[in-house]
Scaffold this motif. Structure first.
Motif, PDB file in Angstrom:
ATOM      1  N   LEU A 111       0.854  -1.176   0.000  1.00  0.00           N
ATOM      2  CA  LEU A 111       0.000   0.000   0.000  1.00  0.00           C
ATOM      3  C   LEU A 111       0.882   1.215   0.000  1.00  0.00           C
ATOM      4  CD1 LEU A 111      -2.097  -1.850   2.348  1.00  0.00           C
ATOM      5  CD2 LEU A 111      -3.258  -0.393   0.736  1.00  0.00           C
TER       6      LEU A 111
ATOM      7  N   THR B  74       3.678  -0.144   3.738  1.00  0.00           N
ATOM      8  CA  THR B  74       3.857  -1.513   4.180  1.00  0.00           C
ATOM      9  C   THR B  74       5.327  -1.900   4.099  1.00  0.00           C
ATOM     10  OG1 THR B  74       3.163  -1.988   1.922  1.00  0.00           O
ATOM     11  CG2 THR B  74       1.594  -2.456   3.640  1.00  0.00           C
TER      12      THR B  74
ATOM     13  N   LEU C 278     -12.578   2.805   9.810  1.00  0.00           N
ATOM     14  CA  LEU C 278     -12.272   4.079  10.439  1.00  0.00           C
ATOM     15  C   LEU C 278     -13.463   5.016  10.511  1.00  0.00           C
ATOM     16  CD1 LEU C 278      -8.851   4.598   8.752  1.00  0.00           C
ATOM     17  CD2 LEU C 278      -9.307   3.853  11.071  1.00  0.00           C
TER      18      LEU C 278
ATOM     19  N   PHE D 192      -1.625  13.766   5.895  1.00  0.00           N
ATOM     20  CA  PHE D 192      -1.394  12.341   5.724  1.00  0.00           C
ATOM     21  C   PHE D 192      -2.726  11.592   5.652  1.00  0.00           C
ATOM     22  CE2 PHE D 192      -1.228   8.197   7.724  1.00  0.00           C
ATOM     23  CZ  PHE D 192      -0.200   7.568   7.059  1.00  0.00           C
ATOM     24  N   ILE D 193      -3.618  11.956   6.539  1.00  0.00           N
ATOM     25  CA  ILE D 193      -4.918  11.274   6.572  1.00  0.00           C
ATOM     26  C   ILE D 193      -5.687  11.548   5.286  1.00  0.00           C
ATOM     27  CG2 ILE D 193      -7.170  11.210   7.707  1.00  0.00           C
ATOM     28  CD1 ILE D 193      -5.599  11.948  10.303  1.00  0.00           C
TER      29      ILE D 193
ATOM     30  N   ALA E 294      -4.687   8.664  12.074  1.00  0.00           N
ATOM     31  CA  ALA E 294      -3.507   8.319  11.289  1.00  0.00           C
ATOM     32  C   ALA E 294      -2.933   6.979  11.749  1.00  0.00           C
ATOM     33  CB  ALA E 294      -2.454   9.417  11.404  1.00  0.00           C
TER      34      ALA E 294
ATOM     35  N   SER F  74      -4.588   4.506  13.058  1.00  0.00           N
ATOM     36  CA  SER F  74      -5.432   3.408  12.556  1.00  0.00           C
ATOM     37  C   SER F  74      -5.224   3.183  11.076  1.00  0.00           C
ATOM     38  CB  SER F  74      -6.917   3.650  12.801  1.00  0.00           C
ATOM     39  OG  SER F  74      -7.126   4.537  13.827  1.00  0.00           O
ATOM     40  N   ILE F  75      -5.034   4.264  10.351  1.00  0.00           N
ATOM     41  CA  ILE F  75      -4.796   4.097   8.912  1.00  0.00           C
ATOM     42  C   ILE F  75      -3.537   3.272   8.700  1.00  0.00           C
ATOM     43  CG2 ILE F  75      -4.102   5.300   6.805  1.00  0.00           C
ATOM     44  CD1 ILE F  75      -5.987   7.574   7.690  1.00  0.00           C
ATOM     45  N   LEU F  76      -2.491   3.637   9.399  1.00  0.00           N
ATOM     46  CA  LEU F  76      -1.235   2.903   9.228  1.00  0.00           C
ATOM     47  C   LEU F  76      -1.393   1.449   9.644  1.00  0.00           C
ATOM     48  CD1 LEU F  76       1.248   5.653  10.381  1.00  0.00           C
ATOM     49  CD2 LEU F  76       1.176   4.579   8.135  1.00  0.00           C
ATOM     50  N   GLU F  77      -2.118   1.217  10.719  1.00  0.00           N
ATOM     51  CA  GLU F  77      -2.310  -0.165  11.172  1.00  0.00           C
ATOM     52  C   GLU F  77      -3.174  -0.936  10.179  1.00  0.00           C
ATOM     53  OE1 GLU F  77      -3.967   0.426  15.006  1.00  0.00           O
ATOM     54  OE2 GLU F  77      -2.109   1.275  15.791  1.00  0.00           O
ATOM     55  N   GLU F  78      -4.239  -0.317   9.762  1.00  0.00           N
ATOM     56  CA  GLU F  78      -5.161  -0.959   8.831  1.00  0.00           C
ATOM     57  C   GLU F  78      -4.473  -1.276   7.514  1.00  0.00           C
ATOM     58  OE1 GLU F  78      -8.827  -1.345   6.283  1.00  0.00           O
ATOM     59  OE2 GLU F  78      -8.520  -1.597   8.423  1.00  0.00           O
ATOM     60  N   LYS F  79      -3.702  -0.308   7.037  1.00  0.00           N
ATOM     61  CA  LYS F  79      -3.088  -0.494   5.736  1.00  0.00           C
ATOM     62  C   LYS F  79      -2.033  -1.572   5.783  1.00  0.00           C
ATOM     63  CE  LYS F  79      -5.224   2.757   3.716  1.00  0.00           C
ATOM     64  NZ  LYS F  79      -5.286   4.103   3.236  1.00  0.00           N
ATOM     65  N   ARG F  80      -1.461  -1.759   6.948  1.00  0.00           N
ATOM     66  CA  ARG F  80      -0.440  -2.790   7.038  1.00  0.00           C
ATOM     67  C   ARG F  80      -1.060  -4.158   7.144  1.00  0.00           C
ATOM     68  NH1 ARG F  80       3.016  -2.103  11.876  1.00  0.00           N
ATOM     69  NH2 ARG F  80       3.323  -4.245  11.270  1.00  0.00           N
ATOM     70  N   ALA F  81      -2.259  -4.196   7.649  1.00  0.00           N
ATOM     71  CA  ALA F  81      -2.856  -5.504   7.911  1.00  0.00           C
ATOM     72  C   ALA F  81      -3.331  -6.165   6.639  1.00  0.00           C
ATOM     73  CB  ALA F  81      -4.015  -5.348   8.876  1.00  0.00           C
TER      74      ALA F  81
END
Ligand code: SF4
Ligand SMILES: [Zn+2]
Ligand SMILES: [Zn+2]
Lengths: 495, 157
Positions: free
Chosen positions: A324, A336, A368, A426-427, B148, B150-157
């Motif tokens: 990603l 990632t 989210l 970023f968001i 932010a 959660s986004i990083l965590e979600e995107k990694r998962a």
């Protein structure tokens, strides 16, 4: 030679279940298996044991099974597909093929493209196929309408509508895009029927590639489809079929092209050409995941590295890889990395994959909700302490006439409504400007591992209403006889 | 030390997975060391507690009887690396943050600070004491950071 594990596999000649071992030699990973009748077979499955093991380390999923199996355990895996109760993995994507016909006549093609319209399943059959998904798989259900080329059917809009009526949550269309490009009315009807996304065959950014495969110039057509989807607000995933001596040299350009088309283009899904060779040596001609990733690294000048690709939420660590990445002014910021290790997730793999399939299209991350757009108010936080602090120190971010803080020295996120480069940015960027780059490796009869197939989450729906794990559906022996596809009888059986 | 917690605040703690003891500890240590922010009237304090993976803040008020009342608690997983640009820069017109570093008795100011999480580093607004350099993140900013994260965590998962 160092043995890693034993594997359940199949004989490439007779498709009987046989045992084998997975071992490492000279830094490479092999599977060796033996059929009592047809002898011993050794297949290279990874040329880099370090990458192979790193992917495994980084893979960690919880699983859920299907809601209701449709077949019984009878002859043992892989002969009971349907889904049988032994299957360990719920469906994340069900593929419904609505025709075998195709208008391209490609050199590389998966589907059997020889039959005529009279062999297309009728509406009742297709309805039963959708219903099979509803009754077997857990919610939400995702279906990909595929073929052949589904847009050869004039009743495709009705088929999409029917999928929605049956209650399929997400319906995507796998197409070469030709009809969509030229037939606006048809596209409008597909849209009105409720299509959620387009899976667009997209092998390259130059006509050379298309000419080689199909003898036709198709690039403008592909661009037009993206254009139409952009106007219609429908997400697109580009699906390049990848092969050496074909378009492997262009994968970087494809990613770059995609990055210019976000958010309409949500992702690029590279599909290495699948072919069942007559010998393991022949199979080495295909493009492996690692080779593809190495090409991507080189062709993006190291912006997207091999290590940025983590195992997809797929059956096993070796079934797919996903990266990603955010797109920031033409540059990539990958999110990632295998070095980050496994993410412990509470939700199971199919559910996560479904969410990500659906989330991509909706252009946001479903977990989210509600993600309110980051506003001044959120960022200039004094105001947000209102409950705690007695007074609302008013946030004056938008009217700071005296603010002479130089943006260069201190890029104050709070200095104006439009932050630049901060977390709020970023968001916002991750909501609108990200790309999912993924690839998947199909199994062939040489590399076949029972563990992979019984965990498979992509299921092909047959006309008699069964769900067959993808790799089994397309599995054939070294003479080209299929285990399931176009089959009434199952070969390799002792009955 | 007595800390009053309203039912409402208590359910906020529960919902966000804070333990009362850890919040109490953060307040106690802030009270004994003096490391805290206070607002202009000395009626609201913010204390910070650092642990390995989490920075937790307690917002509280002194009561007449010497006890305290917890108003709110929040946390972020991101690490604060330091001031964006590396050092504290004077600016011509500093907006008052409305907070004072209690220990230094110095007006704290808004400055961008670098925060990183899962290999991504970005600036965000912090409240910084010009004297001791202590950095606090406010509750409002934490909301953004959480998204932010959660986004990083979600995107990694
Ligand atoms: S692949 Fe799955 S459904 Fe098919 S026989 Fe094996 S366990 Fe059953
Ligand atoms: Zn055999
Ligand atoms: Zn200080």
């Amino acid at each position: 030679m160092k043995q890693i594990s034993t594997v359940g596999s199949l004989c490439p000649e007779c498709l009987r279940t046989i045992e084998g071992i997975k071992f490492v030699e000279d830094g490479k990973v092999y599977i060796k298996k033996e059929c009592a009748e047809h002898g011993s077979f050794t297949t290279l499955i990874s040329k880099d044991v370090n990458h192979y093991l790193k992917m495994e380390e980084c893979f960690d999923v919880d699983r859920a099974r299907v809601k209701a199996p449709l077949t019984d355990v009878n002859k043992g895996c892989p002969y009971d597909c349907g889904i049988c109760p032994s299957h360990k993995q719920d469906t994340c994507l069900a593929i419904v093929e609505i025709t075998d016909r195709c208008d391209l006549g490609c050199t590389y093609c998966f589907a059997d493209s020889t039959s005529d319209a009279s062999n297309d399943p009728d509406m009742d059959t297709i309805r039963r196929m959708f219903e099979a998904v509803k009754s077997c798989s857990n919610e939400p259900t995702c279906v990909q309408i595929s073929g052949g080329e589904p847009t050869l059917r004039n009743d495709l809009p009705e088929i999409i509508k029917m999928a929605k009526e049956v209650g399929i949550s997400h319906v995507e269309l796998n197409t070469n895009g030709r009809r969509i490009a030229r037939d606006q009315d048809y596209f409008d009807r597909i849209k009105a029927a409720g299509i959620d996304a387009i899976y667009l065959g997209f092998d390259g950014v130059s006509d050379d590639v298309y000419l080689q495969r199909t003898g036709k110039k198709l690039f403008d057509i592909k661009a037009e489809v993206i254009n139409k989807c952009d106007k219609a607000g429908i997400g697109v995933v580009l699906v390049p079929l990848v092969a050496k001596n074909y378009n492997l040299h262009e994968v970087g350009k494809i990613i770059e092209f995609a990055s210019q088309k976000v958010p309409t283009v949500r992702g690029v899904h590279f599909q290495p050409v699948f072919y069942s060779g007559r010998s393991p040596a022949e199979m080495e001609g295909r493009t492996t995941i690692l080779e593809l990733l190495e090409e991507i690294e080189t062709q993006t000048d190291g912006q997207l590295k091999v290590e940025n690709f983590t195992p997809s939420l797929m059956p096993t660590a070796h079934c797919g890889a996903t990266c990603l990445t955010l797109i920031d002014n033409g540059n990539f910021i990958p999110l990632t990395n295998v070095s980050m290790g496994a993410v412990r997730s509470k939700s199971d793999v199919a559910n996560k994959t479904k969410k990500s399939i659906m989330g991509r299209w909706k252009g946001s991350t479903p977990d989210l909700q509600p993600v309110s757009k980051p506003s001044c108010h959120d960022l200039l936080s004094k105001a947000s302490l209102v409950n705690a602090s007695k007074s609302d120190v008013s946030s004056s971010c938008c009217e700071k006439p005296n603010n002479t803080i130089s943006i260069e020295t201190i890029p104050m996120e709070s200095s104006c409504c439009r932050s630049s480069g901060g977390w709020a940015d970023f968001i916002e960027m991750s909501m609108n400007k990200y790309l999912t780059i993924s690839t998947m490796a199909f199994q062939d009869v040489w590399s076949y591992e029972k563990e992979r197939v019984e965990n498979c989450c992509i299921h092909v729906v047959t006309q008699d209403g069964k769900l067959i794990p993808f790799c089994n559906y397309n599995l054939s022996n070294c003479n080209g006889d299929f285990l399931y596809r176009n089959k009434n009888k199952v070969i390799g059986m002792d009955d | 030390m007595t800390i009053n917690i309203s039912d409402e605040t208590n359910s906020l703690l529960k919902d966000n997975g804070f333990r009362i003891e850890e919040i109490q500890e953060i307040i106690e240590s802030a009270e004994s060391s003096g490391n805290k922010l206070k607002d202009a009237d000395g009626e609201v304090f913010i204390a910070r507690g650092d642990s390995d993976n989490l920075t937790t803040y307690a917002v509280y008020s002194p009561l007449a009887n010497g006890a305290f009342e917890l108003k709110s608690a929040y946390a972020h997983k991101m690490k604060v690396a330091g001031l964006t640009g590396g050092s504290f820069g004077e600016v011509e017109y500093d907006d008052e943050s409305g907070w004072t570093c209690h220990k230094c008795n110095e007006e704290a100011v808004d400055r961008n600070v670098d925060m990183f999480y899962l290999d991504v580093s970005r600036p965000g607004p912090g409240i910084v004491c010009p004297k001791c350099g202590d950095i606090y993140i406010t509750q409002g900013v934490t909301k953004t950071l959480k998204t932010a994260e959660s986004i990083l965590e979600e995107k990694r998962a």
